[in-house]
Design an enzyme around this catalytic site. Structure first.
Site, PDB file in Angstrom:
ATOM      1  N   HIS A  17      41.059  -1.647  54.658  1.00  0.00           N
ATOM      2  CA  HIS A  17      42.131  -1.156  55.543  1.00  0.00           C
ATOM      3  C   HIS A  17      41.587  -0.953  56.964  1.00  0.00           C
ATOM      4  O   HIS A  17      42.233  -1.317  57.947  1.00  0.00           O
ATOM      5  CB  HIS A  17      42.664   0.202  55.055  1.00  0.00           C
ATOM      6  CG  HIS A  17      43.391   0.174  53.736  1.00  0.00           C
ATOM      7  ND1 HIS A  17      43.049   0.981  52.688  1.00  0.00           N
ATOM      8  CD2 HIS A  17      44.467  -0.551  53.319  1.00  0.00           C
ATOM      9  CE1 HIS A  17      43.871   0.765  51.673  1.00  0.00           C
ATOM     10  NE2 HIS A  17      44.737  -0.158  52.015  1.00  0.00           N
ATOM     11  N   LYS A  41      55.128   4.395  42.416  1.00  0.00           N
ATOM     12  CA  LYS A  41      53.685   4.573  42.222  1.00  0.00           C
ATOM     13  C   LYS A  41      53.316   6.032  42.065  1.00  0.00           C
ATOM     14  O   LYS A  41      53.988   6.911  42.611  1.00  0.00           O
ATOM     15  CB  LYS A  41      52.937   4.031  43.446  1.00  0.00           C
ATOM     16  CG  LYS A  41      52.927   2.538  43.554  1.00  0.00           C
ATOM     17  CD  LYS A  41      51.963   2.116  44.642  1.00  0.00           C
ATOM     18  CE  LYS A  41      51.915   0.614  44.804  1.00  0.00           C
ATOM     19  NZ  LYS A  41      51.004   0.221  45.880  1.00  0.00           N
ATOM     20  N   ARG A  93      44.614 -10.256  50.931  1.00  0.00           N
ATOM     21  CA  ARG A  93      43.351 -10.478  50.219  1.00  0.00           C
ATOM     22  C   ARG A  93      43.466 -11.714  49.342  1.00  0.00           C
ATOM     23  O   ARG A  93      44.506 -11.913  48.711  1.00  0.00           O
ATOM     24  CB  ARG A  93      43.033  -9.301  49.296  1.00  0.00           C
ATOM     25  CG  ARG A  93      42.517  -8.104  49.995  1.00  0.00           C
ATOM     26  CD  ARG A  93      42.666  -6.908  49.134  1.00  0.00           C
ATOM     27  NE  ARG A  93      44.086  -6.655  48.868  1.00  0.00           N
ATOM     28  CZ  ARG A  93      44.547  -5.543  48.309  1.00  0.00           C
ATOM     29  NH1 ARG A  93      43.717  -4.610  47.946  1.00  0.00           N
ATOM     30  NH2 ARG A  93      45.837  -5.376  48.116  1.00  0.00           N
ATOM     31  N   SER A 131      42.162  -0.093  46.835  1.00  0.00           N
ATOM     32  CA  SER A 131      42.075   1.353  46.582  1.00  0.00           C
ATOM     33  C   SER A 131      41.915   1.597  45.087  1.00  0.00           C
ATOM     34  O   SER A 131      41.154   2.466  44.668  1.00  0.00           O
ATOM     35  CB  SER A 131      43.330   2.058  47.083  1.00  0.00           C
ATOM     36  OG  SER A 131      43.475   1.881  48.462  1.00  0.00           O
TER      37      SER A 131
HETATM   38  P1  ADP Z   1      50.614  -1.044  49.358  1.00  0.00           P
HETATM   39  O1  ADP Z   1      50.943  -0.070  48.278  1.00  0.00           O
HETATM   40  O2  ADP Z   1      51.657  -1.151  50.416  1.00  0.00           O
HETATM   41  O3  ADP Z   1      50.110  -2.386  48.891  1.00  0.00           O
HETATM   42  P2  ADP Z   1      47.886  -0.529  50.149  1.00  0.00           P
HETATM   43  O4  ADP Z   1      47.337   0.723  50.737  1.00  0.00           O
HETATM   44  O5  ADP Z   1      47.332  -0.957  48.830  1.00  0.00           O
HETATM   45  O6  ADP Z   1      49.432  -0.312  50.102  1.00  0.00           O
HETATM   46  O7  ADP Z   1      47.723  -1.725  51.165  1.00  0.00           O
HETATM   47  C1  ADP Z   1      48.290  -1.680  52.439  1.00  0.00           C
HETATM   48  C2  ADP Z   1      48.075  -3.024  53.111  1.00  0.00           C
HETATM   49  O8  ADP Z   1      46.680  -3.224  53.302  1.00  0.00           O
HETATM   50  C3  ADP Z   1      48.546  -4.239  52.299  1.00  0.00           C
HETATM   51  O9  ADP Z   1      49.007  -5.216  53.206  1.00  0.00           O
HETATM   52  C4  ADP Z   1      47.306  -4.714  51.626  1.00  0.00           C
HETATM   53  O10 ADP Z   1      47.362  -6.091  51.314  1.00  0.00           O
HETATM   54  C5  ADP Z   1      46.277  -4.431  52.706  1.00  0.00           C
HETATM   55  N1  ADP Z   1      44.940  -4.276  52.164  1.00  0.00           N
HETATM   56  C6  ADP Z   1      44.535  -3.456  51.180  1.00  0.00           C
HETATM   57  N2  ADP Z   1      43.227  -3.612  50.922  1.00  0.00           N
HETATM   58  C7  ADP Z   1      42.787  -4.581  51.769  1.00  0.00           C
HETATM   59  C8  ADP Z   1      41.534  -5.237  51.980  1.00  0.00           C
HETATM   60  N3  ADP Z   1      40.473  -4.945  51.238  1.00  0.00           N
HETATM   61  N4  ADP Z   1      41.465  -6.184  52.935  1.00  0.00           N
HETATM   62  C9  ADP Z   1      42.564  -6.492  53.647  1.00  0.00           C
HETATM   63  N5  ADP Z   1      43.771  -5.942  53.502  1.00  0.00           N
HETATM   64  C10 ADP Z   1      43.887  -4.993  52.573  1.00  0.00           C
END
Ligand code: ADP
Length: 164
Positions: A17, A41, A93, A131
């Site tokens: 992130h 979630k 990703r 996460s």
């Molecule tokens: P959501 O529940 O909306 O997927 P996340 O916190 O898991 O929330 O992810 C938010 C955004 O960050 C999404 O677009 C996700 O693809 C991106 N993201 C999460 N982890 C990574 C990573 N390791 N590299 C790049 N983008 C990421």
């Protein structure tokens, strides 16, 4: 570009992130990091905890003046209206995110044609970090120091230590 909205769960914020935020700040002058409440979630950290965690990481990395952290309950397009910002940024990703992100992108545009989404490909070193995987490893006491900022590793440790 003026500003972008980066919506997500950030439960917790990872280096993946952080990388997207850092790179977004090369494209835009300001990023609104929006913690969206998602009724589908369940989360490890409360939204209040996530706000504080993101703020600390922003301070540690010198981004604090260029971001705003908000909590939002509802549709992303409503947040766009509230902030007056119609460009979203999302990270992609590997190939796993593609289908879900495409559906979200199309739905947001259907609901509000003004909304545009910019997708940033994940940097190679963070392509397989999520996460959820970080939480799984932290729960079993594995080393996550390469995957989350140090302050977040402590929060995870504390959370699981308190729970056990
Ligand atoms: P959501 O529940 O909306 O997927 P996340 O916190 O898991 O929330 O992810 C938010 C955004 O960050 C999404 O677009 C996700 O693809 C991106 N993201 C999460 N982890 C990574 C990573 N390791 N590299 C790049 N983008 C990421």
């Amino acid at each position: 570009m003026d500003a972008l909205i980066y919506p997500g769960s950030f439960d917790p914020i990872t280096k993946g992130h952080l990388d997207i935020i850092q790179r977004s700040l090369k494209i835009a002058n300001f990023v609104v990091i929006a913690i969206l409440k998602n009724r589908a979630k369940t989360f490890l950290f409360s939204v209040e905890e996530r706000v504080e965690m993101i703020k600390s990481v922003m301070k540690e990395n010198g981004f604090f003046d260029y971001v705003k952290v908000v909590i939002f309950d509802g549709l992303t397009i409503k947040l766009c209206e509230k902030e007056g910002i119609y460009t979203l940024v999302r990270g992609l990703r590997a190939i796993s995110d593609f289908e879900h992100e495409t559906a979200m992108f199309l739905m947001n545009r259907y609901l509000e044609p003004k909304v545009e989404t910019i997708f940033l490909m994940s940097s190679q070193e963070y392509s397989f970090i999520s996460s959820s995987i970080v939480k799984e490893v932290a729960y079993y006491g594995g080393d996550i120091s390469s995957h989350v900022p140090i302050s977040i590793a402590s929060c995870l440790e504390k959370k699981y230590f308190d729970k056990k």
